[in-house]
Design a protein around this motif. Structure first.
Motif, mmCIF file in Angstrom:
data_model
loop_
_atom_site.group_PDB
_atom_site.id
_atom_site.type_symbol
_atom_site.label_atom_id
_atom_site.label_comp_id
_atom_site.label_asym_id
_atom_site.label_seq_id
_atom_site.Cartn_x
_atom_site.Cartn_y
_atom_site.Cartn_z
ATOM 1 N N GLY B 70 54.417 46.211 40.315
ATOM 2 C CA GLY B 70 54.427 45.102 39.378
ATOM 3 C C GLY B 70 54.016 43.786 40.011
ATOM 4 O O GLY B 70 54.458 42.707 39.581
ATOM 5 N N SER B 71 53.191 43.845 41.009
ATOM 6 C CA SER B 71 52.761 42.611 41.682
ATOM 7 C C SER B 71 51.518 42.040 41.019
ATOM 8 O O SER B 71 50.739 42.767 40.399
ATOM 9 C CB SER B 71 52.391 42.908 43.134
ATOM 10 N N LYS B 72 51.349 40.777 41.235
ATOM 11 C CA LYS B 72 50.086 40.165 40.816
ATOM 12 C C LYS B 72 49.048 40.525 41.889
ATOM 13 O O LYS B 72 49.321 40.380 43.095
ATOM 14 C CB LYS B 72 50.244 38.656 40.726
ATOM 15 N N VAL B 73 47.893 41.013 41.458
ATOM 16 C CA VAL B 73 46.891 41.461 42.436
ATOM 17 C C VAL B 73 45.589 40.690 42.242
ATOM 18 O O VAL B 73 45.108 40.529 41.114
ATOM 19 C CB VAL B 73 46.627 42.981 42.300
ATOM 20 N N TYR B 74 45.053 40.170 43.319
ATOM 21 C CA TYR B 74 43.696 39.611 43.325
ATOM 22 C C TYR B 74 42.818 40.639 44.020
ATOM 23 O O TYR B 74 43.101 41.005 45.176
ATOM 24 C CB TYR B 74 43.648 38.314 44.131
ATOM 25 N N TYR B 75 41.778 41.091 43.373
ATOM 26 C CA TYR B 75 40.880 42.036 44.013
ATOM 27 C C TYR B 75 39.498 41.401 44.120
ATOM 28 O O TYR B 75 38.865 41.053 43.120
ATOM 29 C CB TYR B 75 40.830 43.343 43.220
ATOM 30 N N LEU B 76 39.018 41.271 45.329
ATOM 31 C CA LEU B 76 37.707 40.659 45.561
ATOM 32 C C LEU B 76 36.772 41.695 46.162
ATOM 33 O O LEU B 76 37.091 42.310 47.187
ATOM 34 C CB LEU B 76 37.844 39.475 46.516
ATOM 35 N N ASP B 77 35.639 41.890 45.521
ATOM 36 C CA ASP B 77 34.642 42.852 45.988
ATOM 37 C C ASP B 77 33.591 42.082 46.794
ATOM 38 O O ASP B 77 32.780 41.333 46.232
ATOM 39 C CB ASP B 77 34.013 43.544 44.767
ATOM 40 N N GLY B 78 33.614 42.263 48.073
ATOM 41 C CA GLY B 78 32.745 41.496 48.965
ATOM 42 C C GLY B 78 31.269 41.797 48.810
ATOM 43 O O GLY B 78 30.429 41.142 49.428
ATOM 44 N N ARG B 79 30.921 42.798 48.031
ATOM 45 C CA ARG B 79 29.497 43.041 47.764
ATOM 46 C C ARG B 79 28.977 41.988 46.797
ATOM 47 O O ARG B 79 27.810 41.633 46.794
ATOM 48 C CB ARG B 79 29.303 44.415 47.105
ATOM 49 N N VAL B 80 29.901 41.544 45.931
ATOM 50 C CA VAL B 80 29.510 40.617 44.862
ATOM 51 C C VAL B 80 30.025 39.212 45.174
ATOM 52 O O VAL B 80 29.281 38.227 45.083
ATOM 53 C CB VAL B 80 30.102 41.105 43.514
ATOM 54 N N GLN B 81 31.312 39.167 45.520
ATOM 55 C CA GLN B 81 31.910 37.855 45.723
ATOM 56 C C GLN B 81 31.665 37.357 47.145
ATOM 57 O O GLN B 81 31.830 38.127 48.107
ATOM 58 C CB GLN B 81 33.408 37.925 45.411
ATOM 59 N N LYS B 82 31.273 36.104 47.196
ATOM 60 C CA LYS B 82 30.881 35.558 48.502
ATOM 61 C C LYS B 82 32.041 34.807 49.113
ATOM 62 O O LYS B 82 33.131 34.708 48.531
ATOM 63 C CB LYS B 82 29.669 34.648 48.315
ATOM 64 N N LYS B 83 31.755 34.263 50.270
ATOM 65 C CA LYS B 83 32.817 33.580 51.009
ATOM 66 C C LYS B 83 33.475 32.480 50.163
ATOM 67 O O LYS B 83 34.708 32.346 50.149
ATOM 68 C CB LYS B 83 32.248 32.988 52.299
ATOM 69 N N ALA B 84 32.666 31.728 49.454
ATOM 70 C CA ALA B 84 33.216 30.622 48.650
ATOM 71 C C ALA B 84 34.217 31.144 47.622
ATOM 72 O O ALA B 84 35.273 30.537 47.401
ATOM 73 C CB ALA B 84 32.078 29.888 47.956
ATOM 74 N N ASP B 85 33.898 32.299 47.030
ATOM 75 C CA ASP B 85 34.811 32.888 46.036
ATOM 76 C C ASP B 85 36.135 33.262 46.692
ATOM 77 O O ASP B 85 37.207 33.040 46.130
ATOM 78 C CB ASP B 85 34.194 34.143 45.421
ATOM 79 N N ILE B 86 36.021 33.828 47.881
ATOM 80 C CA ILE B 86 37.239 34.267 48.582
ATOM 81 C C ILE B 86 38.067 33.034 48.968
ATOM 82 O O ILE B 86 39.289 33.016 48.774
ATOM 83 C CB ILE B 86 36.877 35.113 49.822
ATOM 84 N N LEU B 87 37.397 32.028 49.464
ATOM 85 C CA LEU B 87 38.129 30.815 49.861
ATOM 86 C C LEU B 87 38.787 30.159 48.641
ATOM 87 O O LEU B 87 39.879 29.597 48.741
ATOM 88 C CB LEU B 87 37.199 29.834 50.574
#
Lengths: 824, 329
Positions: B70-87
């Motif tokens: 039941g946690s809140k999850v952020y999932y970032l796909d590094g193929r699509v999302q770039k460094k700025a998105d992750i930051l």
């Protein structure tokens, strides 16, 4: 003036040397004459001329040294050697060949590194001669570096020849050196090199020595005799020839002739240890280790400085299980000669023995490496004892001595134990009182059935003991191969396509020569074929004459000297007659297979895929069509059926594949590797969800070749799925002979045994499982506690339940068991 | 960084950790509903089979944390999302207020150029400095970082500190093969075998130990040289996974004090005691369990017979208590 004074001082130490002509060099004619006199054994005349020669001539000193050495005058050898080194130190040796004499002197003083350095200096002084390379090559041969020696002798052969000046050796000696180096490395070409030497110099003695030695190893007495007689006609006092002659007489049991030769040798050189070392070496070759030890001791009695004999004594004492004495002697041998790789390797191995766990049984001391002893011990101990008992009972022979059985996780250690050197291709070996073999860790998984190898080696223990170590190699190997095959379903080596082809091509050795296939195989393939052939010969003897006759043959070999006598005495037939009977039977078995296993031009063997064809596209369809056409003409060809079945399977047509693969299986059921019909059919039945057929096919595969762990795992899983737990356990038990280090197998076996009430076996499995550092330790301890509890062993049960709860205090079942035990 | 504890170190650690044990015990029981975030970042695969693995592992992790915990999850796909998105996500998490726990999974290829650890994503790589800045910005939040990447071993020294558990798939920057660690880590979560203490749940420590063992077995079974050796740094004090590491074997009491042993990858068991008597017994059980852990700490200071005698006494008490609790319910 200082250098001159030094020279004077140096030569004043040389015994019996005239002080006249001190600055002269001896003329080439004189040196050549002396060399010839020595060559023909006229040692006294040679000595006389040498004593009158110039005192500072390095070639005179060299010949004096050689002569003193031949006659065992060690002090003089040292004096001449020192004189040569003094000449070198005072820069009186100018050209290459003169400098070489100083290198020779250093060598004879045991200064091997110094000698090599002087050889290097000689090599840099141009022009060099063939003689320099020959002496240098012999230094390397003496120091156990036959490969480097070979290269040096090959360099010698390239030298511009002949030299105008006097040289100690001529080109023929280069070929002899090359032959010696090749012989020492068990390489081919030695005979050709010796022939060349004799072509260049028909009077070459060293070539005849090696020719005779090689003939003796093949028990070709007449051939050896010819070479010896020829050589002794040239020089009746040449010790190496006399030593081989004495060895030949000893090996043939000609006691009085042997005594005569022995006396003659000791008369020429009372300090001769070489003769006894040679006798020791031949005894080792025949695996008569006690006798070898005795000869090496005699060698050292005559020449305590003979480090090679000391090393051999130490190594062979170890082979007879005398570890303490062997180790002490090897330590001394090492101080005498640190270059001996056999000594160094064996000492290193002895150091590693601290890491071996020893398990004592009535007939065996079992040595297992500490890193795997916990896992191997239960299975190795059980099988070693069971095999030895079975074979002793079968051959009605109780071994009297205790044997040491060793399993090596590092194949190089096993090879050192066996040969003194790494690089042995075998899996196991029995010699003296030692049975050594690879442990399963030493080999890739799925390629080594250590249980089968162990059984093979234990058969050697019995056959060697029964024949007083005199059984010929083909028979002891043949019996071991046969016994392996009888020890368990699929154990030992199955019939191969290669053997059928060898039979077809008439490549099998006649029975009378089968020993050569082991002791002097032309190549690795011949060795492999000889093992298999010997096994089949023994199975034939077993069927035709019975085990009692095989036993009688072993006893007879312990008493008789030749195979012919043994065959006549026991089987009332000659070797050739028995061989003919064997071949008739072999022909009846193999002839039908030749056609079935023939390779068709359209279907080379290499096209047989390991796991079905990779290409299933149009090309495959084309191939399929052509294969089907071929099949119409040759429906009984094994490979065609296999390939068609495999291709159809890959094309998703399993029902059609089944027909071809079943046919292939009937045609040649011995082929049971991972690309065999067994593997493909098992997979198809699983694809088709025909569980019963899959189980049956995997059973048959395992019984044909119990070598592939994945088959055992799959089979046991299928059996567990169908509630056939006991049979599943059987296969998992057999996996221990392939891969005992797989923790899950022990866990699963432990559970099956626990559930089926076989508590002792369950404890054994969980104990091994725990020794493999599993993750779920708490459960394993709990299950052990359960098993102990069932056996009424409350104390052990309580111990294990505590160990379980220590890790998992909340383990409810363990808690319940603890309370139950406490209440007890 | 503490590699191998000396006796003195051990005692200090025992005292400090015992004092927090009760706190974490209650924490473990309630963590599922607390303020926890899971961040999963998968990187570039390079080859299709790696890409598929990274995505599958990322998706499975997301499912476990979202659906089971039941946690809140952020999932970032590094193929699509770039460094700025992750930051941006880093920023969003750190500025979202007090957070109890962050579970941070980094799955993919990474390298080390003697200066920086670089996680391969589309565009410029994500660096260890950026990860460190992010974690440092979280204040008192407990962080569980699982770096399932090549070269990840270098992160242990860079990121370790109190209140953090750093798990890396490799022991150093020189292990450059794509690691299998995550495959076994996910297998551990549903494995009864991985539940070493048989409490019905797999902790982060247990998942790590299971994966560590499975990787070694996998390489051994294949007859290959092991190209990945996972490490665990706990609370800036204990490090597991170094060669010849026998810390837990020699000091069995330490396991229970690690942050990683109190962080679970499955929800708590639903043992809710209804009767007053059972609730009192449950409290008594917690006390005995603590006594057992305390005794395990002192194992090396006691003779073997004394230790097992005392242990048996406590275990009998615990077992008896459990029986009474069952009866009471």
């Amino acid at each position: 003036m200082k250098p001159l004074l030094l020279i004077f001082l140096a030569f004043s130490l040389t015994p019996g040397y005239s002080q006249e002509n001190e600055t002269d060099r001896a003329p080439k004619a004189l040196l050549t004459e002396i060399k010839q006199l020595m060559h023909h054994g006229h040692y006294e005349r040679a000595q006389e001329l040498l004593r009158n020669g110039p005192r500072n001539d390095p070639f005179i000193l060299r010949l004096l040294l050689e002569l003193a050495q031949r006659q065992g005058r060690d002090d003089e050898v040292n004096d001449y050697a020192h004189s040569l080194l003094d000449l070198y130190a005072s820069e009186q040796l100018i050209d290459s060949d003169e400098i070489v004499q100083a290198a020779y002197g250093a060598w004879k003083l045991g200064q091997f590194q110094n000698s090599n350095q002087i050889f290097i200096a000689a090599g840099k002084t141009k022009p060099t001669t063939v003689s320099m390379f020959i002496d240098w090559g012999h230094l390397y041969l003496t120091k156990y570096n036959a490969a480097e020696a070979e290269a040096i002798f090959r360099d010698a052969i390239m030298v511009e020849y002949p030299s105008l000046a006097y040289t100690r050796w001529d080109m023929d000696a280069a070929y002899v050196g090359l032959a010696q180096a090749l012989d020492a490395q068990f390489k081919t070409g030695a005979d050709e090199a010796l022939n060349k030497a004799l072509e260049l110099n028909p009077e070459n003695l060293e070539a005849r020595v090696l020719k005779a030695q090689r003939a003796l190893k093949k028990t070709r007495w007449q051939e050896a005799k010819k070479w010896l007689e020829e050589g002794l006609e040239i020089n009746p006092n040449y010790l190496p020839l006399l030593e081989v002659k004495g060895s030949s007489q000893f090996l043939q049991g000609k006691d009085s002739a042997f005594e005569k030769t022995r006396s003659k040798i000791l008369k020429i050189n009372p300090n001769n240890g070489d003769f006894f070392e040679m006798l020791g070496d031949f005894s080792v070759f025949q695996r008569h280790f006690d006798q070898a030890i005795d000869f090496f001791r005699q060698a050292l009695k005559h020449n305590p400085r003979q480090a090679s004999a000391r090393a051999s004594l130490g190594i062979n004492l170890l082979r007879m299980g005398h570890e303490e004495e062997g180790a002490k002697i090897l330590e001394v041998a090492y101080t005498q000669d640190p270059f001996n790789i056999w000594t160094v390797n064996t000492l290193r191995l002895l150091d590693s023995f601290d890491h071996f766990v020893r398990v004592e049984t009535p007939n065996l001391q079992i040595k297992l490496h500490e890193s795997e002893a916990d896992v191997l011990k239960p299975y190795a101990e059980e099988l070693a004892q069971r095999s030895l008992k079975t074979l002793q009972d079968k051959y009605n022979h109780q071994i009297s001595d205790k044997y040491i059985f060793e399993m090596y996780p590092d194949h190089a250690d096993f090879a050192v134990r066996t040969l003194g050197l790494p690089g042995l291709g075998a899996l196991g070996a029995t010699f003296g009182r030692i049975v050594a073999m690879d442990s399963p860790s030493a080999r890739p998984k799925g390629e080594f059935h250590w249980g089968s190898t162990l059984w093979h080696e234990m058969a050697h223990v019995v056959t060697l003991s029964l024949s007083n170590d005199r059984v010929p190699r083909w028979l002891t190997e043949g019996i071991s191969m046969m016994e392996e095959r009888q020890a368990g379903a699929g154990w030992g080596e199955p019939l191969t396509v290669g053997f059928v082809k060898a039979y077809e091509q008439n490549a099998l050795l006649p029975l009378a020569d089968l020993n050569l296939g082991f002791e002097q195989p032309k190549n690795r393939q011949q060795l492999t074929l000889s093992y298999f052939q010997a096994g089949w010969v023994c199975e034939f003897l077993f069927r035709r004459y019975g085990l009692e006759k095989i036993r009688s043959m072993l006893v007879a070999f312990g008493q008789e000297t030749t195979a012919e006598k043994v065959f006549q005495k026991v089987l009332q037939s000659s070797i050739e007659e028995v061989d003919e009977q064997f071949h008739k039977e072999l022909s009846a078995t193999l002839t039908p297979l030749i056609k079935r296993l023939s390779q068709l031009p359209s279907m080379p063997l290499r096209n047989i895929p390991m796991e079905g064809p990779q290409n299933t596209g149009e090309d495959s369809m084309y191939n399929l069509e052509s294969l089907e056409k071929s099949w119409q003409i040759n429906p009984d060809n094994y490979f065609l059926n296999l390939q068609l079945g495999s291709m159809l399977k890959a094309l998703g047509r399993p029902q059609e594949a089944l027909l071809y693969l079943e046919t292939a299986l009937d045609l040649f059921p011995a082929h049971a590797d991972r690309s065999s019909p067994y593997a493909l059919l098992s997979a198809i039945y699983e694809e088709l969800s025909q569980k019963d057929n899959a189980i049956e096919m995997r059973r048959r595969w395992w019984q044909a070749r119990p070598l592939y762990v994945e088959n055992a795992y799959k089979l046991s899983s299928l059996l567990i799925e169908t509630n056939q737990h006991q049979e599943a356990a059987q296969y998992l038990e057999e996996v221990m002979y392939l891969d005992p280090f797989h923790s899950e197998t022990h866990e699963r076996l432990g559970e099956i045994y626990l559930e089926s009430g076989q508590f002792k076996k369950a404890i054994r499995e969980f104990e091994v499982f725990l020794s493999l550092s599993p993750i779920d330790i708490a459960t394993a301890h709990y299950k052990m506690a359960q098993a102990f509890s069932q056996l009424g062993n409350v104390e052990s049960s309580r111990k294990h339940v505590l160990l379980s709860l220590e890790i998992a205090p909340g383990h409810e079942e363990a808690q319940e068991l603890l309370l139950k035990l406490v209440r007890k | 960084m503490i590699h191998n504890l000396t006796c003195a170190d051990t005692r200090t650690l025992i005292l400090s950790l015992l004092s927090t044990l009760a706190l974490f015990s209650s924490l473990a029981a309630t963590q599922a509903t607390d303020n926890r975030v899971c961040l999963v970042v998968t990187g570039l695969g390079g080859l299709p089979q790696y890409e598929e693995n990274f995505l599958n592992w990322g998706n499975d992790t997301q499912t476990i944390f979202e659906d089971r915990l039941g946690s809140k999850v952020y999932y970032l796909d590094g193929r699509v999302q770039k460094k700025a998105d992750i930051l941006n996500v880093f920023n969003e998490i750190s500025s979202s207020g007090a957070l109890d726990e962050l579970w941070f999974f980094v799955i993919g290829h990474a390298s080390y150029d003697n200066l920086q650890y670089k996680f391969n994503i589309s565009g410029p790589d994500l660096t260890d400095t950026e990860i460190k800045d992010f974690l440092d910005s979280l204040g008192d939040t407990r962080v569980f970082l699982i770096a399932a990447t090549s070269a990840s071993g270098v992160l242990t020294s860079k990121l370790t500190q109190e209140n953090r558990v750093i798990i890396t798939a490799t022991k150093n920057q020189n292990e450059k093969q794509p690691p299998l660690f995550m495959s076994f880590f996910l297998e551990a979560i549903d494995s009864a075998t991985a539940d070493i203490d048989k409490n019905g749940r797999v902790s982060l420590l247990e998942a790590y130990l299971f994966s560590h063992h499975k990787i070694a077995t996998w390489f051994k079974d294949k007859g290959r040289i092991q190209t990945e050796h996972a490490l665990l740094e706990d609370n800036g004090q204990v490090r597991l996974g170094d060669k010849d590491d026998t810390l837990l074997e020699k000091n069995p009491g330490i396991a229970a004090t690690l942050l990683a042993s109190m962080a679970y990858l499955s929800p708590p068991l639903g043992s809710i005691y209804t009767s007053q008597h059972a609730q009192e017994l449950a409290l008594e059980r917690v006390r005995i369990e603590r006594e057992i852990e305390d005794l395990k700490f002192r194992k090396t200071q006691l003779s073997e017979s004394s230790y097992y005698h005392l242990l048996e006494e406590l275990l009998i008490k615990l077992a008896t208590l459990n029986q009474r609790m069952k009866e009471a319910e």
